[in-house]
Structure formats: structure tokens, C-alpha cells
Design an enzyme around this catalytic site. Structure first.
Site, PDB file in Angstrom:
ATOM      1  N   GLY A 129      32.665   6.409 118.415  1.00  0.00           N
ATOM      2  CA  GLY A 129      32.268   5.179 119.089  1.00  0.00           C
ATOM      3  C   GLY A 129      30.798   4.912 118.831  1.00  0.00           C
TER       4      GLY A 129
ATOM      5  N   ASN B 210      28.013   7.532 119.943  1.00  0.00           N
ATOM      6  CA  ASN B 210      27.316   8.254 118.875  1.00  0.00           C
ATOM      7  C   ASN B 210      25.808   8.081 118.984  1.00  0.00           C
ATOM      8  OD1 ASN B 210      29.830   8.933 117.829  1.00  0.00           O
ATOM      9  ND2 ASN B 210      29.785   7.348 116.248  1.00  0.00           N
TER      10      ASN B 210
ATOM     11  N   LYS C  14      19.634  -1.909 106.882  1.00  0.00           N
ATOM     12  CA  LYS C  14      19.833  -0.525 106.454  1.00  0.00           C
ATOM     13  C   LYS C  14      20.498  -0.531 105.077  1.00  0.00           C
ATOM     14  CE  LYS C  14      22.279  -0.141 110.155  1.00  0.00           C
ATOM     15  NZ  LYS C  14      23.226   0.379 111.164  1.00  0.00           N
TER      16      LYS C  14
ATOM     17  N   GLY D  39      21.369   2.557 103.357  1.00  0.00           N
ATOM     18  CA  GLY D  39      21.857   3.883 103.038  1.00  0.00           C
ATOM     19  C   GLY D  39      20.795   4.734 102.373  1.00  0.00           C
TER      20      GLY D  39
ATOM     21  N   ALA E 177      26.452   7.621 110.397  1.00  0.00           N
ATOM     22  CA  ALA E 177      25.097   7.666 109.844  1.00  0.00           C
ATOM     23  C   ALA E 177      24.246   6.510 110.355  1.00  0.00           C
ATOM     24  CB  ALA E 177      25.153   7.659 108.321  1.00  0.00           C
ATOM     25  N   GLY E 178      24.837   5.325 110.457  1.00  0.00           N
ATOM     26  CA  GLY E 178      24.097   4.183 110.972  1.00  0.00           C
ATOM     27  C   GLY E 178      23.712   4.344 112.429  1.00  0.00           C
ATOM     28  N   ASP E 179      24.583   5.014 113.205  1.00  0.00           N
ATOM     29  CA  ASP E 179      24.280   5.263 114.621  1.00  0.00           C
ATOM     30  C   ASP E 179      23.131   6.255 114.754  1.00  0.00           C
ATOM     31  OD1 ASP E 179      26.577   3.704 114.901  1.00  0.00           O
ATOM     32  OD2 ASP E 179      27.872   5.467 115.093  1.00  0.00           O
TER      33      ASP E 179
END
Length: 301
Positions: free
Chosen positions: A40, A44, A220, A222, A254-256
Site C-alpha cells: 500500500g 509503505n 522521479k 528511477g 521504490a517510489g514510496d
């Protein structure tokens, strides 16, 4: 340095993550490493904020089922204050994540998360809350949109994660940007930035998003880093030498983690470039492992 509490609003989910060993074979078998753990976007981010030493409260809804018990136990063990309502007769949300080749596709049953209400947001708000972080998923679903918009109306500094490109395209860029106008930080990955700002370079997209919200925006990218733009048109890109290189295992969460690292740095007074570097470093930690949470709170099977 003591920092204020962050109130994170959004989903509590069980992730079933399958890291594929090769291309998906429709109608047949595909080898994979499969893990079941907490997920979630909001949960996260809250877990990664706690791991970064930030006081954090999560507002959400879970079912009164064993999955809900497990998810809340994980978050409590991670140091997250859980203002999560247990909805009688509801099931905790579940996402099946198919991960491979640096990408992931998600099959989502939001379950009890769809019951999030403005009252849940109010119940989670305490006097020491200094900042709101809102998962865009709560805005994108009509069932939870009133709660999300209520959270943004409370008058505290707010950041919003744009969440997912496909539902952004469904609601439309103009509508979504109207909903988040006034927030001081909007985060979007490359696909989400294109859905909201149209094609262009990441700095141009970040500038358009910052202008649309009247605050700041981060795109973002990456492994390529990230770009910060302010409403005055200033754009700052994280230079390659500050980007952490890792061997990617699973991009889930990863974004969280990036959002948590960025916010933790900003709360401690970091300049935008340093905050981007902190976000990228935490995101790199997440992408180097399977699962969406810091290692201490992931289930082991």
C-alpha cells in the site's frame, strides 16, 4: 534534530509479489520468487518514514481479518503510529504484483481501503502533526475522494504522490491538478508526469506541474535520479554522481521509499538538491530488495 509528525493518509494492503524469472507465459507456468508482505502506497511510505527516524501516523482502514492483524502488527513493529480503523465484515486490501525487467504490473483489490472517510482523517490528526502526505490513490477512487480532499483542506503543508498513470488518464490531468492545487509538493514518476504535464523533458514537466499546483513538483526518473521544480520556474536535477547505483531486484515500493527519504530530509531543513539525493538513496535501498518495506518489517516466508 527533532522533526514534526507526518500524517500519511491512504491504503493498507497485502502485497503478493511475484518477481518473474522470465517473460510471463500466458496460459502456462512462469518461474518466480513469490513473497507475501505488507504493501500500500501510504503504508509503505509511513514505514520508510519511521525507518528514517520521522514520527509518523498512518490514517487508513483495514478489515477485521487475519490479514489486517498482520498488516497492523508489521506497521507497529516498524514504529508507525496506526490510526487505522478496523471495518467489521470487510477484508483487507490485496495487490498481486508481477515484477520483472525493472517494471511491475499490479492487480488490485482495495478492499476495506474503499471505506476511508473524512472522520478517519480527523481521528488520526493530533496537535503535533506538522505535515500531511497523501497517497494519490485515495484521490483517484470516487469512494475515497471525499476523505482525500478533506485531508487536503485541513490547512497543513501537504505533499501528494500522483500514484498511477492509468487512473490519472481516466480522471484527466486538469481535474487531478485542480484537486491538488495548493499542495506544496507533488511527486510523479515519468509516466505520471507525462499523464499530468504532457510530453517533454523532465525539467519542463516538473515546471508545468509546479506552476499548476502553485507549489513544488518532483519528477522521479528511477536510476536516472529526479528533478525538483518550484513555482517560480527554477528546476534542479540530481546530478549522476549523486545517484546511488544498485543492482535492481524489485521496483515495488521504490517510489514510496523515495518519497519518505525526500520528506525526511526536507523536515530536517535540507535544500532541494540534498533532499533529492536522500530520496534517491532510500529508493535505491528499496529497489535492491524484494518487497516494498524496510527489511525489518517485511514478512519472511
Amino acid at each position: 534534530m527533532t522533526v514534526g509528525r507526518v500524517l500519511v493518509v491512504g491504503d493498507v494492503i497485502t502485497d503478493v509479489v511475484a518477481v518473474l524469472g522470465g517473460p510471463l507465459a500466458p496460459g502456462s507456468d512462469t518461474p518466480a520468487a513469490v513473497r507475501v508482505a505488507g504493501g500500500g502506497q501510504a503504508a509503505n511510505t509511513a514505514a520508510w518514514l519511521a525507518a528514517a527516524g520521522v514520527p509518523v501516523t498512518l490514517a487508513g482502514v483495514a478489515g477485521d481479518d487475519p490479514a489486517g492483524d498482520a498488516r497492523l502488527a508489521e506497521l507497529t513493529a516498524a514504529g508507525v503510529t496506526t490510526a487505522v480503523r478496523r471495518a467489521a465484515g470487510a477484508v483487507t486490501g490485496t495487490i498481486i504484483v508481477l515484477s520483472g525487467g525493472g517494471e511491475r504490473s499490479m492487480i488490485t483489490d482495495r478492499g476495506a481501503n474503499l471505506l476511508l472517510s473524512p472522520a478517519d482523517v480527523d481521528a488520526a490528526h493530533t496537535p503535533d502533526v506538522a505535515r500531511l502526505h497523501l497517497s494519490g490513490y485515495a484521490l483517484l477512487d470516487p469512494a475515497t475522494r471525499p476523505a482525500a480532499r478533506h485531508a487536503l483542506s485541513r490547512g497543513i503543508p501537504a505533499s501528494v504522490d500522483a500514484a498511477s498513470a492509468a487512473p490519472l488518464r481516466q480522471v484527466g490531468a486538469k481535474t487531478f491538478l485542480e484537486w491538488v492545487r495548493g499542495c506544496d509538493l507533488l511527486l510523479a514518476n515519468a509516466d505520471e508526469a507525462e499523464a499530468l504535464a504532457g510530453p517533454g523533458t523532465p525539467p519542463d514537466q516538473a515546471r508545468r506541474l509546479a506552476a499548476a499546483t502553485g507549489g513544488n513538483a518532483v519528477v522521479k526518473r528511477g536510476a536516472a535520479g529526479a528533478v525538483w521544480a518550484s513555482a517560480d520556474g527554477t528546476a534542479i536535477a540530481l546530478p549522476p554522481e549523486l545517484a546511488v547505483a544498485v543492482d535492481p531486484a524489485d521496483p515495488t515500493g521504490a517510489g514510496d521509499a523515495f518519497a519518505a527519504g525526500l520528506l525526511a530530509a526536507l523536515l530536517r531543513g535540507a535544500a532541494p538538491l540534498d533532499a533529492l539525493a536522500a530520496g534517491h538513496a532510500l529508493g535505491a535501498r528499496a529497489v535492491a530488495m524484494i518487497g516494498a518495506r524496510p527489511p525489518a518489517v517485511r514478512e519472511r516466508h
